[in-house]
Motif scaffolding. Structure first.
Motif, mmCIF file in Angstrom:
data_model
loop_
_atom_site.group_PDB
_atom_site.id
_atom_site.type_symbol
_atom_site.label_atom_id
_atom_site.label_comp_id
_atom_site.label_asym_id
_atom_site.label_seq_id
_atom_site.Cartn_x
_atom_site.Cartn_y
_atom_site.Cartn_z
ATOM 1 N N THR A 265 0.834 -1.199 0.000
ATOM 2 C CA THR A 265 0.000 0.000 0.000
ATOM 3 C C THR A 265 0.869 1.248 0.000
ATOM 4 O O THR A 265 0.608 2.201 -0.735
ATOM 5 C CB THR A 265 -0.920 -0.007 1.228
ATOM 6 O OG1 THR A 265 -1.739 -1.166 1.166
ATOM 7 C CG2 THR A 265 -1.787 1.221 1.271
ATOM 8 N N ASP B 105 -6.030 -0.758 -4.860
ATOM 9 C CA ASP B 105 -5.530 -1.334 -3.614
ATOM 10 C C ASP B 105 -6.537 -2.342 -3.068
ATOM 11 O O ASP B 105 -7.553 -1.957 -2.508
ATOM 12 C CB ASP B 105 -5.278 -0.222 -2.587
ATOM 13 C CG ASP B 105 -4.518 -0.737 -1.371
ATOM 14 O OD1 ASP B 105 -4.230 -1.954 -1.320
ATOM 15 O OD2 ASP B 105 -4.226 0.061 -0.478
ATOM 16 N N GLU B 106 -6.256 -3.595 -3.235
ATOM 17 C CA GLU B 106 -7.114 -4.677 -2.752
ATOM 18 C C GLU B 106 -8.598 -4.380 -2.956
ATOM 19 O O GLU B 106 -9.372 -4.398 -2.002
ATOM 20 C CB GLU B 106 -6.853 -4.928 -1.255
ATOM 21 C CG GLU B 106 -5.383 -5.055 -0.958
ATOM 22 C CD GLU B 106 -5.071 -5.993 0.184
ATOM 23 O OE1 GLU B 106 -5.927 -6.864 0.489
ATOM 24 O OE2 GLU B 106 -3.979 -5.897 0.742
HETATM 25 MG MG LIG Z 1 -2.389 -2.481 2.297
#
Ligand SMILES: [Mg+2]
Ligand SMILES: Nc1ncnc2c1ncn2[C@@H]1O[C@H](COP(=O)(O)OP(=O)(O)OP(=O)(O)O)[C@@H](O)[C@H]1O
Lengths: 280, 304, 345
Positions: free
Chosen positions: C45, C160-161
């Motif tokens: 991240t 991000d995810e």
């Molecule tokens: Mg993360």
């Protein structure tokens, strides 16, 4: 380019914080300065008021503690505060628990109704209450204040505590009852001990509300020795038209700071109470 | 088996209306006796000729309201009540939003700064107002001293902050705003911290600058919390008599009188309970409106 | 010219501590789907947020379209980002959410409607435009977030995810949809995940990160079949690669290559294998146990088989690994080395 923007952002930030802090805290700074200035210094118009033009003095404090009823007022306030806190706890803790846990959706509604009574101001009720107080023979007695103060400390305390009790997992009480406690036993022996911080919040909040109250104390109390700090200082430290500014400011400071400090410690919880659930 | 389950359920569901009622009744009774009771008494007095020191009273119909509405000081009071309430709210909301943005970032000494900023709200207002009375003193005002030092005024010629009607109104307004700003700030700050950090970040990536993020994303998202701050602010200012009482006692010439302070002046100091009660009843409509909006906020919060 | 490039990019949150991201060099290829893969806390991240401009690098450079963008704010980087929580603006309708980037970038007003509708139809959410985010399902929210990202036609997508908030079933279909979406728009995409299945299935290339350090950058087959070091070897694959320390090297082999001798052809290494646990996973079996003798004696080893019906708990069998499937790693650096002749006894 971005770098200069960031520096500007910092400058603006510091500027905003400084300006607001100065504006908001200035009267208290002024209290400090005034409290320690000699009268000749205070009352000479040519003097720069921001600095000590004569030696600092403790005369005002001495005057406050020896020549006035200031200590008595502090004692009165503490006494009323403690009794009101006790009454508030006795009334609000069971009520809040009941509304949060035992009374279903009805409890929630009643809770909101009680919260709304907190919005009914002293300035609407002080006239009829003055008659009630007279009727009960409580004029000029601290007991008059003890009687009426819970009418605004209890509603808000119930509201604060309801939120607090709701955050305790139900399973805890279920477990306590499975282990053999009665419904009330689960409340008294299980919930109360783990709610000390919520109860402490209510204690502080109630106490500060008592010290901040002005209208009822002004209406019901007349003699100098029965005053609370909120009324005694502004009314009885003024003899006729003479203001003892040094002593007045010292008194304000001494009475304000502890209350401000306590309030500040528990601020986040009070705010949670004020936001009516509008912040998750 | 089925019986056993039913039994467990009745314990586990843990609602117990009887015990519940027993636990909230004392508090509810107390509140009814000391809030609802006096409230109806106030209505009752407003239609009577009750006076302090006279236990007899009679029904006089709308007489009190008629004479109040004719009195010029009442009209000034109602005007002032709205001026103080609305103007101070505007000042407070603008200021509190700016201050909340500034306080949102962490920086060294933030805890102490927060303490200082909160002082006007947490210290007893009567004492804060006395502080201002000294700052605005007719002779030794520090503000006047600064203005004289900057040559805006000649010595001994500075304005009497609390002695001239317009300046007195401005002064009361100032103190109300000063008192309420910290309260609104911390409420708004709580609203801001409750917004997930990735919302402003998403706005930044989407191309929004500082102002657009504030005005189109953050502040609209804080609408419920903003209304809470405004509603409480309105109530606190509209119903307050402490500030006026201490700073000016309604003067000069009733020019800073508000509904509550006038009610006190007439009802308690002037011994005319009936008139005082009638004046204070004029607070009620606004209180009801505010209570209505407060309920709406609470209801919305419950739904979401 | 690479769309995104980083040069010795480093982020240290607290001075004196190890960096969350350490000296990362990477270069995306035009239109590729690049996955950052690594365990929790590995710095994925942080790396992505530095590329987006939401985090300031401690040192190193970020280039987008060949230009150093370190000093540019996110809005000037021509990127679009989809957050794990989607970060939809809750008070705005779907339409206004999607139109927000256009407004913010001062795209001409009369183009808004057309562009929003184009993005919405691309993601099949044309019917949802009047709703508020809270009236949408998880999958629909994700599509709105994607539409908001695509609408201003960025140079690169950062995700991000984005699937981690969905339940398992929805996740599979959302993954497919994302792949289809990428094929259609062809925009360079960087995708963060800690789920190796997602990484292998979607990535054109995978960047394996651990403790802020890049361990390998390669296609899914490269990182799986030719792991650069023991971390990559054990992080990918479930159960992970079996590792054995033999004198000065570490030798590894995948569970699917460790099979009964009868099914192994060619040159192979054979063990006596005592079966201690058998798990049935539907389409395959995971067998674990310990080789009875030699250097591997007593160490737990996994085998993945299509059928384990001939095996029984506690029994000892002859298993083998084909010689060509053995991977060799240096014992001290743990990096991949050339095959060697080793003694298993
Ligand atoms: Mg993360
Ligand atoms: N704002 C911050 N301040 C201090 N440390 C941080 C901050 N953000 C991240 N870290 C630390 O940096 C390291 C990398 O964090 P990062 O969020 O990049 O990991 P991640 O790979 O995305 O993990 P996950 O899969 O759990 O999301 C972690 O050790 C984390 O604790």
């Amino acid at each position: 380019m971005r770098l200069s923007r960031r520096i500007w952002g910092k400058v603006v930030h510091v500027l905003v914080i400084t300006v607001f802090t100065v504006l908001l805290a200035f009267p208290f700074y002024w209290m400090v300065i005034t409290s320690f200035k000699q009268n000749v210094d205070l009352y000479t118009m040519e003097n720069n008021p921001f600095v000590f033009n004569a030696k600092p003095t403790l005369d005002h404090l001495k005057f406050l503690f020896t020549e006035t009823r200031f200590v008595r007022w502090l004692a009165n306030t503490t006494f009323v505060g403690i009794v009101v806190v006790a009454i508030t706890l006795v009334l609000a803790v069971p009520a809040a628990y009941s509304l949060a846990r035992l009374s279903g959706r009805w409890g929630e509604r009643l809770g909101i109704a009680i919260f709304l009574t907190y919005l009914v101001p002293q300035t609407l009720l002080f006239i009829p209450l003055s008659r009630v107080v007279a009727y009960l023979g409580l004029q000029d007695s601290l007991w008059a204040l003890i009687l009426v103060y819970p009418s605004f400390t209890v509603p808000f305390s119930i509201w604060l505590l309801m939120g607090f009790f709701k955050s305790i997992p139900k399973e805890l009480e279920d477990a306590a009852m499975v282990d053999g406690l009665t419904r009330f036993g689960a409340f008294a022996k299980m919930v109360i001990p783990i709610s000390t911080s919520g109860i402490l919040t209510v204690v502080i909040f109630t106490f500060t509300l008592v010290t901040q109250e002005f209208v009822y104390a002004l209406t019901f109390i007349s003699s100098e020795s029965n005053q609370m700090i909120g009324t005694g200082i502004p009314i009885f430290l003024v003899r006729g038209d003479v203001y003892y500014w040094g002593a007045l400011m010292a008194a304000c400071l001494i009475a304000s700071l502890p209350i401000a400090f306590l309030y500040n410690l528990f601020l986040d919880r009070f705010i949670a109470g004020f936001t009516v659930g509008a912040v998750k | 088996m089925a019986i056993g389950r039913a039994k467990i359920k009745s314990v586990g569901a843990a609602q117990s209306p009887l015990l519940g009622a027993a636990m909230f009744t004392p508090a509810v009774l107390y509140i009814l006796l000391l809030v609802a009771g006096p409230f109806f008494l106030a209505i009752f007095y407003a239609f009577s000729d009750a006076r302090i020191g006279n236990t007899e009273m009679h029904y006089v119909g709308l007489e009190n309201f008629r004479s109040i509405l004719k009195s010029p000081s009442f009209r000034i009071a109602i005007r002032n009540s709205f001026i103080f309430t609305i103007c101070s709210q505007i000042v407070v909301i603008v200021g509190a939003n700016i201050l909340a943005i500034a306080l949102e970032k962490t920086f060294r000494g933030r805890g102490f700064i927060r303490f200082l900023i909160l002082l006007p709200w947490v210290a007893p207002i009567a004492l804060g107002a006395i502080g201002w009375k000294w700052i605005l003193d007719s002779i030794y005002s520090v503000i006047s001293w600064v203005l004289v030092a900057l040559h805006f005024y000649k010595p001994f010629n500075a304005p009497m902050w609390l002695g001239e009607p317009h300046l007195a109104i401005a002064s009361v307004l100032l103190v109300h705003s000063w008192r309420l700003m910290p309260f609104s700030t911390v409420i708004l700050l709580a609203g801001r911290t409750a917004i997930p950090k990735d919302i402003p970040e998403a706005a930044a990536v989407d191309g929004a600058g500082f102002w657009r993020t504030q005005f189109q994303i953050i502040i609209p998202m804080m609408r419920p919390i903003l209304s809470v701050a405004v509603l409480f602010g309105l109530i606190f200012t509209f119903t307050d008599m402490t500030v006026v009482y201490i700073l000016t006692a309604g003067g000069p010439f009733d020019s800073t009188q508000t509904l509550p302070s006038l009610a006190f002046a007439m009802g308690i100091q002037g011994s005319d309970l009936a008139a005082g009660a009638a004046i204070s009843l004029f607070l009620v409509p606004l209180l009801i409106i505010i209570a209505y909006f407060m309920l709406r906020v609470a209801h919305r919060a419950e739904v979401n | 010219m690479a769309v995104v490039e980083t040069r010795s990019l480093t982020k240290v949150f607290k001075e004196g501590e190890l960096g969350a991201v350490n000296s990362v060099n990477l270069e995306t290829r035009e239109g590729e789907f690049l996955v950052f893969l690594g365990p929790s806390g590995s710095g994925k991240t942080t790396l992505l947020r530095m590329i987006a401009g939401l985090e300031t690098p401690t040192s190193g450079e970020i280039l987008i379209g060949g230009r150093v963008v370190n000093e540019l704010s996110p809005r000037d980087r021509r990127i679009a980002m989809v957050f794990q929580s989607y970060a939809l603006y809750p008070h705005l309708s779907v339409y206004k959410n999607i139109a927000f980037p256009l407004k913010a970038q001062k795209v001409k007003k009369d183009l808004h409607k057309q562009k929003v509708e184009w993005a919405a139809s691309l993601l099949g959410i044309g019917a949802l435009l009047d709703r508020k985010p809270r009236e949408l399902s998880g999958g629909e929210r994700q599509r709105v977030a994607l539409a908001r990202a695509i609408v201003r036609e960025p140079a690169v997508f950062l995700l991000d995810e984005p699937l981690s908030n969905l339940d398992a079933k929805l996740r599979a279909s959302a993954r497919e949809e994302l792949e289809r979406f990428h094929r259609r728009v062809g925009t360079t995409t960087i995708y963060v995940t800690h789920d190796q299945v997602e990484a292998m299935a979607m990535g054109d290339r995978v960047l394996v990160l651990n403790k802020g350090v890049v361990h390998q950058l390669g296609t899914p087959t490269e990182v799986y079949d030719n792991p650069a070091d023991t971390f990559v070897a054990t992080f990918l694959g479930s159960p992970p690669m079996n590792l054995a320390e033999l004198s000065d090297v570490i030798v590894g082999f995948r569970p699917e290559h460790f099979r009964p001798v009868s099914s192994v052809n060619g040159e192979a290494v054979a063990f006596r294998f005592k079966v201690e646990n058998i798990e049935y996973l539907g389409s395959e079996w995971i067998v674990s146990g310990t080789p009875a003798s030699g250097k591997l004696g007593g160490q737990k080893v996994f085998s993945r088989l299509n059928s384990a019906q001939d095996l029984s708990l506690g029994g000892t069998y002859d298993f083998a690994v084909p010689q060509r499937e053995l991977k060799f790693f240096d014992r001290s650096t743990e990096k991949r080395v050339e095959p060697k002749v080793v003694s298993w006894q």
